[in-house]
Write a protein that holds these residues in place. Structure first.
Motif, PDB file in Angstrom:
ATOM      1  N   PRO A  47     122.229  70.098  73.008  1.00 52.17           N
ATOM      2  CA  PRO A  47     122.854  69.770  71.726  1.00 52.17           C
ATOM      3  C   PRO A  47     121.828  69.558  70.616  1.00 52.17           C
ATOM      4  CG  PRO A  47     123.707  68.391  73.508  1.00 52.17           C
ATOM      5  CD  PRO A  47     122.478  69.068  74.019  1.00 52.17           C
ATOM      6  N   THR A  48     122.283  69.741  69.381  1.00 50.61           N
ATOM      7  CA  THR A  48     121.478  69.434  68.196  1.00 50.61           C
ATOM      8  C   THR A  48     121.952  68.104  67.615  1.00 50.61           C
ATOM      9  OG1 THR A  48     121.074  71.760  67.663  1.00 50.61           O
ATOM     10  CG2 THR A  48     120.849  70.160  65.869  1.00 50.61           C
ATOM     11  N   ILE A  49     121.030  67.199  67.365  1.00 46.16           N
ATOM     12  CA  ILE A  49     121.342  65.864  66.849  1.00 46.16           C
ATOM     13  C   ILE A  49     120.709  65.713  65.468  1.00 46.16           C
ATOM     14  CG2 ILE A  49     121.104  63.378  67.214  1.00 46.16           C
ATOM     15  CD1 ILE A  49     121.013  63.920  70.214  1.00 46.16           C
ATOM     16  N   LEU A  50     121.544  65.495  64.474  1.00 46.95           N
ATOM     17  CA  LEU A  50     121.095  65.334  63.091  1.00 46.95           C
ATOM     18  C   LEU A  50     121.018  63.856  62.744  1.00 46.95           C
ATOM     19  CD1 LEU A  50     120.510  66.221  60.148  1.00 46.95           C
ATOM     20  CD2 LEU A  50     123.002  66.411  59.834  1.00 46.95           C
ATOM     21  N   ASP A 103     125.730  69.012  66.585  1.00 45.35           N
ATOM     22  CA  ASP A 103     126.757  68.516  67.501  1.00 45.35           C
ATOM     23  C   ASP A 103     126.955  67.011  67.359  1.00 45.35           C
ATOM     24  OD1 ASP A 103     127.079  71.075  69.041  1.00 45.35           O
ATOM     25  OD2 ASP A 103     124.958  70.698  69.417  1.00 45.35           O
ATOM     26  N   VAL A 104     125.863  66.318  67.052  1.00 46.22           N
ATOM     27  CA  VAL A 104     125.884  64.859  66.901  1.00 46.22           C
ATOM     28  C   VAL A 104     125.223  64.507  65.580  1.00 46.22           C
ATOM     29  CG1 VAL A 104     125.155  62.655  67.897  1.00 46.22           C
ATOM     30  CG2 VAL A 104     125.738  64.573  69.398  1.00 46.22           C
ATOM     31  N   VAL A 105     125.826  63.591  64.828  1.00 37.54           N
ATOM     32  CA  VAL A 105     125.257  63.130  63.567  1.00 37.54           C
ATOM     33  C   VAL A 105     125.096  61.618  63.645  1.00 37.54           C
ATOM     34  CG1 VAL A 105     125.508  63.011  61.067  1.00 37.54           C
ATOM     35  CG2 VAL A 105     126.381  65.003  62.313  1.00 37.54           C
ATOM     36  N   ILE A 106     123.847  61.144  63.478  1.00 33.68           N
ATOM     37  CA  ILE A 106     123.564  59.713  63.534  1.00 33.68           C
ATOM     38  C   ILE A 106     123.486  59.168  62.115  1.00 33.68           C
ATOM     39  CG2 ILE A 106     121.936  57.928  64.255  1.00 33.68           C
ATOM     40  CD1 ILE A 106     120.968  59.770  66.438  1.00 33.68           C
ATOM     41  N   LEU A 107     124.243  58.116  61.851  1.00 29.31           N
ATOM     42  CA  LEU A 107     124.249  57.464  60.546  1.00 29.31           C
ATOM     43  C   LEU A 107     123.768  56.033  60.699  1.00 29.31           C
ATOM     44  CD1 LEU A 107     127.625  59.020  59.945  1.00 29.31           C
ATOM     45  CD2 LEU A 107     125.910  59.231  58.181  1.00 29.31           C
ATOM     46  N   GLN A 108     122.655  55.717  60.044  1.00 32.86           N
ATOM     47  CA  GLN A 108     122.168  54.345  60.041  1.00 32.86           C
ATOM     48  C   GLN A 108     123.073  53.485  59.177  1.00 32.86           C
ATOM     49  OE1 GLN A 108     119.725  54.163  62.523  1.00 32.86           O
ATOM     50  NE2 GLN A 108     118.110  53.455  61.189  1.00 32.86           N
ATOM     51  N   GLN A 121     132.343  67.493  66.316  1.00 32.82           N
ATOM     52  CA  GLN A 121     131.174  66.629  66.184  1.00 32.82           C
ATOM     53  C   GLN A 121     131.413  65.200  66.663  1.00 32.82           C
ATOM     54  OE1 GLN A 121     130.321  67.158  61.980  1.00 32.82           O
ATOM     55  NE2 GLN A 121     128.580  68.487  62.443  1.00 32.82           N
ATOM     56  N   VAL A 122     130.320  64.572  67.049  1.00 31.25           N
ATOM     57  CA  VAL A 122     130.286  63.142  67.330  1.00 31.25           C
ATOM     58  C   VAL A 122     129.520  62.472  66.198  1.00 31.25           C
ATOM     59  CG1 VAL A 122     129.316  61.363  68.822  1.00 31.25           C
ATOM     60  CG2 VAL A 122     130.454  63.336  69.832  1.00 31.25           C
ATOM     61  N   PHE A 123     130.139  61.494  65.555  1.00 30.04           N
ATOM     62  CA  PHE A 123     129.474  60.707  64.514  1.00 30.04           C
ATOM     63  C   PHE A 123     129.077  59.363  65.119  1.00 30.04           C
ATOM     64  CE2 PHE A 123     130.351  62.065  59.886  1.00 30.04           C
ATOM     65  CZ  PHE A 123     129.886  63.339  60.163  1.00 30.04           C
ATOM     66  N   VAL A 124     127.796  59.057  65.076  1.00 26.94           N
ATOM     67  CA  VAL A 124     127.257  57.868  65.723  1.00 26.94           C
ATOM     68  C   VAL A 124     126.893  56.816  64.676  1.00 26.94           C
ATOM     69  CG1 VAL A 124     125.466  56.964  67.239  1.00 26.94           C
ATOM     70  CG2 VAL A 124     126.326  59.285  67.591  1.00 26.94           C
ATOM     71  N   PHE A 125     127.422  55.619  64.839  1.00 26.85           N
ATOM     72  CA  PHE A 125     127.012  54.475  64.027  1.00 26.85           C
ATOM     73  C   PHE A 125     125.827  53.821  64.715  1.00 26.85           C
ATOM     74  CE2 PHE A 125     127.298  49.779  63.541  1.00 26.85           C
ATOM     75  CZ  PHE A 125     127.002  49.698  62.184  1.00 26.85           C
ATOM     76  N   ARG A 126     124.682  53.788  64.030  1.00 26.16           N
ATOM     77  CA  ARG A 126     123.484  53.164  64.601  1.00 26.16           C
ATOM     78  C   ARG A 126     123.074  51.991  63.731  1.00 26.16           C
ATOM     79  NH1 ARG A 126     118.028  55.931  67.086  1.00 26.16           N
ATOM     80  NH2 ARG A 126     116.902  53.989  67.422  1.00 26.16           N
ATOM     81  N   CYS A 127     122.876  50.844  64.365  1.00 25.46           N
ATOM     82  CA  CYS A 127     122.560  49.636  63.597  1.00 25.46           C
ATOM     83  C   CYS A 127     121.766  48.672  64.456  1.00 25.46           C
ATOM     84  CB  CYS A 127     123.850  48.968  63.124  1.00 25.46           C
ATOM     85  SG  CYS A 127     123.576  47.514  62.078  1.00 25.46           S
ATOM     86  N   GLY A 128     120.740  48.081  63.871  1.00 22.15           N
ATOM     87  CA  GLY A 128     119.943  47.080  64.561  1.00 22.15           C
ATOM     88  C   GLY A 128     120.169  45.680  64.033  1.00 22.15           C
ATOM     89  N   GLU A 129     120.967  45.550  62.970  1.00 24.32           N
ATOM     90  CA  GLU A 129     121.254  44.238  62.399  1.00 24.32           C
ATOM     91  C   GLU A 129     122.584  43.724  62.914  1.00 24.32           C
ATOM     92  OE1 GLU A 129     120.374  41.711  60.991  1.00 24.32           O
ATOM     93  OE2 GLU A 129     118.475  42.101  59.991  1.00 24.32           O
ATOM     94  N   ASN A 130     122.774  42.400  62.834  1.00 23.05           N
ATOM     95  CA  ASN A 130     124.048  41.834  63.241  1.00 23.05           C
ATOM     96  C   ASN A 130     125.086  42.024  62.129  1.00 23.05           C
ATOM     97  OD1 ASN A 130     124.176  39.429  61.435  1.00 23.05           O
ATOM     98  ND2 ASN A 130     122.348  38.811  62.552  1.00 23.05           N
ATOM     99  N   PRO A 131     126.372  41.887  62.434  1.00 27.86           N
ATOM    100  CA  PRO A 131     127.414  42.141  61.436  1.00 27.86           C
ATOM    101  C   PRO A 131     127.295  41.303  60.177  1.00 27.86           C
ATOM    102  CG  PRO A 131     128.368  42.067  63.617  1.00 27.86           C
ATOM    103  CD  PRO A 131     126.938  41.639  63.776  1.00 27.86           C
ATOM    104  N   CYS A 132     126.716  40.113  60.299  1.00 24.66           N
ATOM    105  CA  CYS A 132     126.583  39.259  59.118  1.00 24.66           C
ATOM    106  C   CYS A 132     125.606  39.827  58.104  1.00 24.66           C
ATOM    107  CB  CYS A 132     126.121  37.865  59.550  1.00 24.66           C
ATOM    108  SG  CYS A 132     126.127  36.638  58.233  1.00 24.66           S
ATOM    109  N   HIS A 133     124.725  40.701  58.546  1.00 24.69           N
ATOM    110  CA  HIS A 133     123.690  41.232  57.665  1.00 24.69           C
ATOM    111  C   HIS A 133     123.698  42.748  57.580  1.00 24.69           C
ATOM    112  CE1 HIS A 133     121.570  37.390  56.972  1.00 24.69           C
ATOM    113  NE2 HIS A 133     122.048  37.090  58.166  1.00 24.69           N
TER     114      HIS A 133
END
Length: 421
Positions: free
Chosen positions: A93-96, A131-136, A154-166
Motif C-alpha cells: 500500500p501507499t501511505i500519504l 490507500d491510507v492517508v494519515i492526518l495529524q 481509502q483509510v483515513f487515520v487520525f494520529r495524535c500524541g496529545e491528550n484530548p484536553c490539549h
C-alpha cells in the motif's frame, strides 16, 4: 444491408466510455472510481451528473474542501458508497502523510518487507493513488481544513500524541469536532484502544539495557521539573501542586516557560544531576497518557519519577514495579515532600527504586508505529466506521476534558489534599 446489432453495441460502448473519460477528466474525477460507483449503485449515476451549481478548481490541491456528512455525499467529488465497500489495496500500500510535522524523516521512503513494504509519501498530489492517508491532529482546525474527502477505497487515520484536553482543534473550535465524525476510520494514538497504539515508552529490554551504566549514587540535587505549559486547564494544576511541594519544604528546581524562560540547554546534562524528576502531565487522569516525562526524563536518565496527572492504575499497568513515586499514594503534597526528603537522606531506600533494572525481561517493545500500521493494512485491515467525538471525548475521564475551572479547582483540592487558599 442491415447492420450487425453486436457491431452497433460495440461502437456505442466505445463512444460511451470515451464520453465518460472526457467528462470525468473535466470534472476532476477518477474514471475508475466512476465505473466502480456505477457498478455498485446505479443511483450514483444521477448524482455524478446532477452537481447543480457546484464549482471546482482544477487540480486537487487548488480546491478548497470542507468535510461533509453522509447526507451530503451527492455533492462530493467521490460520493461515499452506501455500503462503504472497499476496493483492494495495492500491495504494498501507499501511505500519504498529509501534514507531517517532520516530512524529511519519511518523505518518499519505503518500509522493509517485514513491516509490509509500504511506500510513504508526503506529496499531496498523490492523494488519489494513496490507500491510507494519515492526518495529524494539527489539521483539525476550522482554518486549515484543506484535505479532500475520503475516497471509497481509502483509510483515513487520525494520529495524535496529545491528550484530548490539549488537542489542537479543541483550542480553536471549542471541542465541536462533530464534523469529523464520519471522516476517520482508523486511529493512531497513545491510547490502548487505538487501532495502532504508539506509547511514549515501554518497559522492555531496550530500556533496561540503556540504563545499566547510569549513575544513581552521589547525586547532590533533589528534585527537578521542566514544563512549558501551565496556562490551560489541567496544566494549571501541576504548577499549583509544585507550589505546594515547595511550601512543604521540598528542594525543587523548576525550569521551562511554565516557571520562567524556556530551557534551551542540554536537558540530559541538567536532569542527571537530580534524584527525582516530577513527571507531572498537562492533564488529570487522561486515559493511558504517560509521556516522555516518565519514560525519558525520568527512567531513561536515571531519575526516580514522581508521578502526577496519570492515574495510578494506568501507571501500574505499564511501568516497572517499584520504579516510581505516585502522589496518589499520599494524602497531601506535604506528605509527598516529607517522603522525598526521607529518600534523599536514606540512600539505601532510594536505591530500591532502581532494582527494576536488574530484571530479566524478555519482552521486546517499541516497534515502529509506521511498521505496525503498514503490517495492519497489508493484512487487510480497513478500519471501522466511527463517531470520532464519541470515541475521543466520550470515553475519556471527565476530569481530563473539563474546562470548568471552578469545578476542576474543587476536584483538584479535594482529590489531592490541597488546602484552599
Amino acid at each position: 444491408m442491415g447492420l450487425n446489432i453486436r457491431w452497433v453495441y460495440g461502437v456505442a460502448t466505445i463512444v460511451g466510455f470515451f464520453v465518460l473519460m472526457v467528462y470525468s477528466n473535466s470534472m476532476n474525477l477518477h474514471f475508475v472510481d466512476m465505473l466502480y460507483g456505477f457498478a455498485t449503485n446505479v443511483t450514483l449515476y444521477t448524482e455524478y451528473f446532477n452537481l447543480g451549481n457546484t464549482t471546482r478548481s482544477t487540480g486537487i490541491l487548488n480546491t478548497t474542501f470542507s468535510y461533509r456528512t453522509t447526507s451530503e455525499t451527492s455533492q462530493d467529488i467521490h460520493p461515499r458508497l452506501p455500503s462503504e465497500k472497499p476496493k483492494k489495496f495495492k500491495i504494498p500500500p501507499t501511505i500519504l502523510m498529509w501534514n507531517w510535522a517532520n516530512p524529511y524523516q519519511m518523505k518518499n521512503s519505503k518500509l522493509p518487507d517485514h513491516c509490509g513494504g509500504c511506500r510513504f509519501t508526503t506529496n499531496k498530489t498523490a492523494f488519489n493513488e494513496s490507500d491510507v492517508v494519515i492526518l495529524q491532529d494539527q489539521s483539525l482546525t476550522l482554518d486549515v481544513i484543506e484535505f479532500p474527502n475520503r475516497l471509497p477505497h481509502q483509510v483515513f487515520v487520525f494520529r495524535c500524541g496529545e491528550n484530548p484536553c490539549h488537542t489542537f482543534a479543541i483550542n480553536r473550535v471549542n471541542r465541536d469536532l462533530t464534523m469529523f465524525n464520519e471522516l476517520f476510520n482508523m486511529t493512531i494514538t497513545y491510547r490502548r484502544d487505538s487501532d495502532v497504539t504508539g506509547p511514549y515508552g515501554c518497559w522492555g529490554n531496550g530500556l533496561i539495557k540503556s540504563t545499566q551504566n547510569l549513575q544513581t549514587t552521589n547525586k547532590t540535587k533533589v528534585a527537578v521539573i521542566v514544563a512549558s505549559d501551565c496556562k490551560r486547564v489541567g496544566a494549571k494544576f501541576r504548577k499549583i501542586y509544585t507550589d505546594e511541594l515547595i511550601k512543604a519544604g521540598l528542594k525543587l528546581d523548576r525550569y521551562g516557560k511554565c516557571f520562567g524562560p524556556r530551557y534551551q540547554e542540554n536537558l540530559r546534562e541538567l536532569l542527571t544531576q537530580y534524584k527525582f524528576y516530577l513527571a507531572f502531565e498537562n492533564g488529570i487522569h487522561c486515559r493511558d497518557y504517560i509521556t516522555e516525562k516518565f519514560w525519558r526524563n525520568s527512567l531513561a536518565y536515571g531519575l526516580v519519577p514522581v508521578v502526577w496527572g496519570s492515574s495510578k492504575a494506568d501507571v501500574v499497568r505499564v511501568a516497572p514495579p517499584g520504579s516510581y513515586v505516585h502522589v496518589e499514594d499520599f494524602n497531601s503534597p506535604k506528605e509527598v515532600a516529607e517522603y522525598l526528603d526521607y529518600l534523599d537522606k536514606n540512600d539505601t531506600a532510594y536505591q530500591e527504586y532502581f532494582k527494576w533494572r536488574t530484571a530479566n525481561k524478555s519482552e521486546n517493545c517499541g516497534i515502529s508505529i509506521n511498521c505496525d500500521l503498514c503490517n495492519l493494512v497489508s493484512k487487510g485491515h480497513r478500519g471501522r466506521p466511527m463517531k470520532f467525538t464519541d470515541w475521543w471525548f466520550g470515553t475519556e475521564n471527565k476530569e481530563c476534558i473539563s474546562t470548568n475551572m471552578t469545578e476542576m479547582t474543587n476536584y483538584f483540592n479535594n482529590f489531592y489534599g490541597i488546602n484552599e487558599r
